[in-house]
Design an enzyme around this catalytic site. Structure first.
Site, PDB file in Angstrom:
ATOM      1  N   ASP A  49      85.290  83.564   9.577  1.00  0.00           N
ATOM      2  CA  ASP A  49      84.883  82.308   9.928  1.00  0.00           C
ATOM      3  C   ASP A  49      85.605  81.330   8.364  1.00  0.00           C
ATOM      4  O   ASP A  49      85.875  80.174   8.916  1.00  0.00           O
ATOM      5  CB  ASP A  49      83.267  81.912   9.732  1.00  0.00           C
ATOM      6  N   TYR A  50      85.646  82.057   7.375  1.00  0.00           N
ATOM      7  CA  TYR A  50      86.200  81.274   6.075  1.00  0.00           C
ATOM      8  C   TYR A  50      87.837  81.010   6.582  1.00  0.00           C
ATOM      9  O   TYR A  50      88.230  80.023   6.393  1.00  0.00           O
ATOM     10  CB  TYR A  50      86.310  82.112   4.820  1.00  0.00           C
ATOM     11  N   LYS A 130      95.396  96.148   2.624  1.00  0.00           N
ATOM     12  CA  LYS A 130      94.732  95.004   1.802  1.00  0.00           C
ATOM     13  C   LYS A 130      93.273  95.351   1.474  1.00  0.00           C
ATOM     14  O   LYS A 130      92.441  95.369   2.160  1.00  0.00           O
ATOM     15  CB  LYS A 130      94.608  93.799   2.490  1.00  0.00           C
TER      16      LYS A 130
END
Length: 715
Positions: A49-50, A130
């Site tokens: 969402d970010y 990551k």
């Protein structure tokens, strides 16, 4: 977690004035989420969402470049450092990475690099997982760690040196040869999934806040004011980058050569990191690591690609907030749709009642999910911790079709409800007001989201922890009956509630404790003697032993001194409990309890709730039937030199134990505190007194030796 947004206007139809308004809205929303993520370690929305918010912001700014300003999130990194830690300026900024979400975006990145460098082919690329953790910069001078700092806003971070020294993966001294005089080495602080689960279990058992995911727990653990808390947390560190370097430890340095050097220097380097010679190799790594993602012991949220040659990196340089020579290839959110069949309530060891969704089995990220946490009553209703709507205010009901996401790859949670598939007869969920385990009534304190079982003495879900508390040092303190013995006796069904401890001797012909491993006739005889010795107990110890919420040692003593005798205490508590209603309590007994100095509404209500539960009264009566005497509270004197004074004991005391000193001071009307402040009247210092003595001298507090203290109290 889902973003709480209204339908956004189509970018293609935006006029410049409308774009300006939309940019302002997006910037404010993103800044709020940056603060929640970087400063508070409590993100309010998912990464997906970010990322969607950022991509919309970037797309609008690309269409209207004249509206870009220096304060835009596209031009900044992270969030300003939180207050409470010293600020550290990074010699080389710790910038964030640009994101790619599709294979063709990775190919475009590689092509941009090739064109910028004017090469015939794409240069070699290092691909690395990551890590979903907290970025950290470590400054070494002459091989010694001198400072550690968080990323902060990319230019200024927080000094967390003392905390970082407790992380085993971070060497205080670099190993090997060719150590630069000055080097800033960087990487990620993280927590293993299994360590995160174990930490949350300990937090829950201690009635402390649990963390949403391993990233939050790592960040929160690193940024503790008390370094001993950080030291107790299982933090890990992967090294993968560097900032300022006085020189490089090899000729013609490359990314993968530097990673090998970091490994030799004493750091942990992720073994999954791979050198790729084409875009196809890089994308193959992405797919391979994606398939392994669920089985990795730590959280990852994508793959980072970096140009291998450092001279190429230097030529490529940076653009606004990110390097041209690296990009993050993010994973899509791992979600699946299934049906919520039932909502069950689990009761924790402290009485906390947690709703759990029972789901039709569904595979999410390679793992079969059958259960999902629903956190608390408000979460089910569509209300967040801050009182604001979540999931656009949509509640969760049994029978709903829901979207399930594995938050941080560990805790499955429901992020949305498919309203089109809600059954016609689905009813709003009503949170139970009785414990499903023991049937005791449940309470939800004002300002809290959690319902708790009040059956402290009799609830099987709480039994072990409550019994451990009952025999603890400040309660009944029975010699030879500690935590391990309680666990064993409870597991065998011999001790289910406090009164059972005092009937062990009478039942031993059947139980035969002496046949247990580690026991014999002598040890069993000694145990029974220790139990019999505690049939006579001080009132404040009994009150503390009951395990009433918010009633610690201090409050137990306040209650005991106020009422004086067991009969007076029980009579008052039963009178207050009998007058309890949903609207409140206006009885004289309750008002008297509430007006005790140091008690207050929260403690008073918890005490009354305990005595309002008949099962607790039954268990207490059974206990009292086994005791021979409950000693009246010794009233504190008011005619002594220390009456009304605040005293702190510190250091090793030779003439009395700490408990003896504390008890004597309280009998003489003094208040014994655990820390030194301006309100402290005396500090009694024994041998090897440390920081408390130093602080007392700094504040001008009177410091006494043991002999001076004894002279003052006339002993």
């Amino acid at each position: 977690m889902t973003a709480k947004t209204k339908p956004a206007p189509d970018i293609a139809t935006l006029t410049k004035p409308k774009a300006k308004v939309e940019l302002m809205r997006l910037r404010l929303e993103i800044e709020g989420h940056d603060k929640a993520y970087y400063q508070d370690d409590a993100p309010k929305i998912s990464d997906a969402d970010y990322d969607a918010l950022r991509r919309r912001l970037e797309a609008i700014e690309q269409k209207f470049p004249e509206l870009v300003n220096a304060s835009s999130p596209t031009q900044t990194v992270g969030a300003a450092p939180a207050r409470g830690f010293a600020k550290v300026q990074h010699a080389v900024p710790m910038l964030s990475l640009g994101n790619a979400f599709a294979d063709d975006e990775v190919a475009e990145f590689a092509l941009r690099v090739q064109r910028f460098l004017k090469l015939d082919d794409v240069p070699a690329i290092v691909a690395e997982p990551k890590i979903d953790g907290l970025s950290l910069s470590l400054r070494y001078e002459n091989g010694e760690l001198v400072r550690a700092a968080t990323r902060g806003d990319g230019f200024t971070g927080e000094d967390v040196t003392a905390n970082v020294r407790t992380i085993k993966d971070v060497p205080n001294t670099l190993k090997g040869k060719h150590i630069p005089a000055t080097c800033e080495l960087r990487g990620e602080v993280y927590m293993l999934k299994q360590d995160f689960l174990a930490l949350n279990k300990r937090q829950e058992e201690a009635n402390e806040t649990v963390f949403a995911n391993p990233r939050n727990s790592a960040a929160g653990s690193l940024r503790q004011k008390d370094v001993t808390v950080t030291a107790s947390r299982p933090l890990k560190f992967f090294a993968y980058a560097w900032g300022e370097m006085s020189d490089y430890p090899m000729e013609e340095p490359t990314q993968h050569k530097m990673l090998q050097w970091l490994d030799h220097a004493g750091f942990v380097v992720n073994p999954e990191i791979t050198l790729c010679h084409s875009v196809e190799d890089a994308l193959a790594f992405y797919r391979r690591i994606g398939e392994k993602r669920a089985s990795l012991p730590y959280d990852i949220d994508g793959v980072v690609y970096k140009v291998d040659r450092l001279d190429y990196q230097e030529r490529l340089g940076f653009v606004s907030r990110s390097p041209r020579w690296a990009i993050a290839h993010k994973f899509a959110a791992e979600q699946a749709t299934t049906v919520l069949e039932k909502i069950d309530i689990q009761v924790g060891r402290t009485g906390a009642m947690t709703p759990v969704a029972r789901l039709q089995p569904v595979t999410v990220g390679g793992v079969v999910v059958q259960n999902a946490t629903l956190h608390n009553e408000d979460y089910i209703k569509g209300i967040g911790n801050d009182g604001e709507p979540i999931r656009d205010g949509v509640d969760i009901r049994e029978g709903d079709t829901v979207v399930v996401q594995r938050a941080g790859d560990v805790i499955p949670q429901i992020v949305s409800v498919v309203m089109e598939k809600r059954p016609a007869g689905a009813e709003p969920y009503h949170f139970p007001h009785k414990c499903p385990v023991c049937g005791s009534h449940a309470v939800r304190e004002e300002g809290e989201a959690v319902w708790r079982c009040t059956g402290a003495l009799i609830c099987p879900a709480q039994a072990v922890e409550r019994l451990k508390h009952f025999v603890s040092r400040l309660a009944f303190d029975i010699d030879g009956l500690g935590e391990k013995q309680i666990e064993l006796f409870h597991e065998r069904g011999w001790v289910q509630e406090p009164a059972d401890i005092f009937t062990l001797k009478a039942r031993n012909a059947e139980l035969k404790l002496e046949q247990l491993e580690g026991y014999g006739e002598t040890s069993v005889r000694n145990l029974f003697a220790a139990i019999d010795a505690r049939r006579s107990i001080e009132l404040h110890r009994l009150v503390f032993a009951l395990g009433i919420r918010h009633v610690g040692e201090g409050n137990a003593k306040l209650l005991a001194r106020h009422y004086g005798t067991l009969d007076a205490f029980l009579s008052a508590m039963r009178a207050a409990a009998d007058a309890q209603t949903e609207e409140g309590n206006t009885s004289e007994a309750y008002q008297d309890l509430d007006n005790i100095a140091g008690i207050g509404d929260v403690v008073a209500e918890a005490v009354v709730e305990f005595f309002a539960e008949e099962r607790n009264i039954k268990a207490l009566d059974a206990l009292l039937a086994e005791l021979t005497e409950v000693l009246p509270a010794e009233q504190a004197r008011r005619d002594t030199a220390v009456a009304g004074k605040t005293v702190v004991f510190t250091g090793s005391l030779s003439k009395f134990t700490r408990d003896e000193a504390k008890a004597a001071a309280e009998r003489l009307g003094a208040k014994v505190a655990g820390s030194v402040s301006k309100k402290t009247d005396y500090v009694v210092a024994g041998e090897d007194a440390g920081s408390k003595l130093t602080k007392a001298k700094d504040l001008g507090v009177t410091v006494l030796t043991e002999d001076e203290w004894l002279a003052l109290i006339g002993n």
